[in-house]
Design a protein around this motif. Structure first.
Motif, PDB file in Angstrom:
ATOM      1  N   GLY A 101       0.849  -1.187   0.000  1.00 15.21           N
ATOM      2  CA  GLY A 101       0.000   0.000   0.000  1.00 15.21           C
ATOM      3  C   GLY A 101       0.882   1.234   0.000  1.00 15.21           C
ATOM      4  O   GLY A 101       2.117   1.141  -0.013  1.00 15.21           O
ATOM      5  N   THR A 102       0.260   2.410   0.017  1.00 15.35           N
ATOM      6  CA  THR A 102       1.029   3.657  -0.079  1.00 15.35           C
ATOM      7  C   THR A 102       1.972   3.834   1.099  1.00 15.35           C
ATOM      8  O   THR A 102       3.139   4.200   0.933  1.00 15.35           O
ATOM      9  CB  THR A 102       0.068   4.852  -0.170  1.00 15.35           C
ATOM     10  OG1 THR A 102      -0.855   4.814   0.936  1.00 15.35           O
ATOM     11  CG2 THR A 102      -0.722   4.834  -1.477  1.00 15.35           C
ATOM     12  N   ASN A 228      -0.687  -0.060   6.309  1.00 13.72           N
ATOM     13  CA  ASN A 228      -0.164  -0.131   4.945  1.00 13.72           C
ATOM     14  C   ASN A 228      -0.607   1.005   4.043  1.00 13.72           C
ATOM     15  O   ASN A 228      -0.062   1.169   2.950  1.00 13.72           O
ATOM     16  CB  ASN A 228      -0.569  -1.459   4.290  1.00 13.72           C
ATOM     17  CG  ASN A 228       0.117  -2.650   4.927  1.00 13.72           C
ATOM     18  OD1 ASN A 228       1.270  -2.556   5.335  1.00 13.72           O
ATOM     19  ND2 ASN A 228      -0.603  -3.760   5.029  1.00 13.72           N
ATOM     20  N   ASP A 229      -1.606   1.797   4.466  1.00 16.10           N
ATOM     21  CA  ASP A 229      -2.169   2.800   3.563  1.00 16.10           C
ATOM     22  C   ASP A 229      -2.358   4.127   4.295  1.00 16.10           C
ATOM     23  O   ASP A 229      -2.821   4.150   5.445  1.00 16.10           O
ATOM     24  CB  ASP A 229      -3.515   2.313   3.012  1.00 16.10           C
ATOM     25  CG  ASP A 229      -4.015   3.172   1.860  1.00 16.10           C
ATOM     26  OD1 ASP A 229      -3.622   2.900   0.714  1.00 16.10           O
ATOM     27  OD2 ASP A 229      -4.793   4.109   2.119  1.00 16.10           O
TER      28      ASP A 229
END
Length: 421
Positions: A101-102, A228-229
């Motif tokens: 993720g980002t 994760n984001d």
């Protein structure tokens, strides 16, 4: 001049499946736009125009063409600390996984970032079209003594359900956040916006996915491997613990995540007064090619953008973007179309030696409407391509139909006499 306090991180996104087939063999930031640029040129140019000249671009899918574009484009002084580097997902002693993720992309690349001396992380998306004064955003962050700043954009009720929405107090400090709320929740999420935005019915503040973090704070937040984001986890968890400022941006901004949004963003450049201005003081930078001027013979052109190095004999071009080195044959009509052009010129001798029937470009007596033509395509004579709302979704080896838009795949050959309608 370089802003030595800021390090910019440009997120290249995931596989880019919603932009398929344009992302079939290139990373999303490497997709050509506006006839001569790449998507990644937009955030990089915004940084350069704001004196931010240390940038990392994070990607993990099909990064070869992105690497090549950046290597051939962004050359700074030998005596400068400026750089634009691509960081692809890599296996290390600490992780053997791809970016999840980002936030995970930033976490896995953190050891590269921390080799630099800076105070603030500036995190940008690689698939948005906008022109923002990032320097002003950074100054507002510093003046307010914020730990996080989020760029926000007023949107209407129709669009609001597709974004993360924010609520702020009278000092523009964010007090609450909700990710893609249902329409029944929207009455509780209106925000104070300018009179112009109110007149346009844009009462909701959407996160643009553009963030400033104080260095030490982001390093600390990245220590949690379960987040994760940014939009779904980091921001909602952080706003109640750390002072988070809303930087409200009311200019043109669009997220180019789908074929339809990509198509409309490009054709929007042909308007008499386009919402995204390529002709203002803030330049959009790209590779400096040494190409001849375009040569146009016997063609009626209306509301169109013609890039360098084209050879055009068409009957009419209307509301279209014609990319570099494009060739269009006699009596052809091109409407509502973005053709990305070609990577090189091809002579008649080349065609004969390779036994190729169709030249790269659009042949004679063609009719092309509602179409995206990727790089290095060959459209034979007497081809008729008519996209539109009634056209069924389909895919072949040569083309793809989505939302009524016909996308001719990169390097495809459409034989003479073909009809797609």
């Amino acid at each position: 001049m370089i802003n030595d306090e800021v390090l910019s991180i440009i997120l290249g996104g995931g596989q880019g499946s919603r932009l398929y087939p344009l992302t079939a063999d290139r990373a999303k930031p490497a997709v050509p736009i506006a006839g001569k640029y790449r998507l990644v040129d937009i955030p990089i140019s915004n940084c350069i125009n704001s004196d931010i000249k240390r940038m990392y671009v994070l990607t993990q899918f099909n990064s070869a063409s992105l690497n090549q574009h950046i290597k051939n484009t962004y050359h700074f002084s030998f005596f400068s600390s400026a750089f634009v580097d691509v960081l692809a997902a890599e296996q290390t002693m600490h992780s053997d996984e791809w970016f999840q993720g980002t936030a995970d992309a930033v976490r896995q690349s953190m050891h590269h970032f921390l080799q630099n001396d800076f105070k603030y992380f500036l995190i940008l998306s690689g698939d948005q079209l906008y022109n923002m004064d990032l320097e002003d955003m950074i100054e507002k962050h510093k003046e307010s003594k914020a730990e996080i700043t989020i760029a926000t954009h007023p949107v209407n009720a129709k669009d609001a359900t597709g974004f993360g929405l924010l609520k702020t107090n009278e000092e523009n400090v964010i007090t609450s956040f909700i990710e893609k709320p249902g329409s029944d929740l929207l009455p509780d999420w209106t925000s104070e916006v300018s009179d112009e935005m109110k007149h346009e019915g844009r009462h909701y503040l959407a996160s643009m996915g553009i963030y400033i973090f104080n260095r030490d704070l982001l390093v600390d937040l990245m220590s949690n491997p379960d987040t994760n984001d940014f939009g779904k986890e980091i921001i909602p968890q952080a706003i109640h613990k750390h002072k988070t400022l809303s930087y409200q941006y009311e200019g043109y901004w669009t997220d180019i995540g789908t074929i339809d949004s990509f198509f409309e963003a490009n054709l929007g450049l042909t308007d008499d007064i386009p919402k995204f201005n390529l002709y203002g003081e803030n330049r959009v930078y790209t590779r400096a090619r040494i190409l001849p001027t375009s040569k146009i013979s016997g063609t009626t052109i209306n509301n169109s953008v013609i890039a360098d190095g084209c050879i055009i004999h068409a009957a009419k071009i209307e509301r279209s973007v014609i990319g570099i080195r494009s060739r269009i044959g006699k009596n052809s009509i091109v409407q509502n179309t973005y053709t990305m052009g070609n990577d090189s010129y091809e002579s008649l001798a080349d065609m004969e030696s390779k036994h190729i029937e169709n030249l790269m470009g659009i042949g004679k007596n063609c009719f092309i409407n509602n179409c995206i033509i990727d790089r290095n395509c060959r459209i034979g004579d007497n081809v008729r391509i008519e996209g539109g709302a009634g056209l069924k979704e389909a895919e072949t080896d040569q083309y793809f139909v989505k939302d009524g838009i016909v996308v001719i795949k990169k390097g495809a050959t459409i034989p003479k006499g073909t009809e797609i309608k």
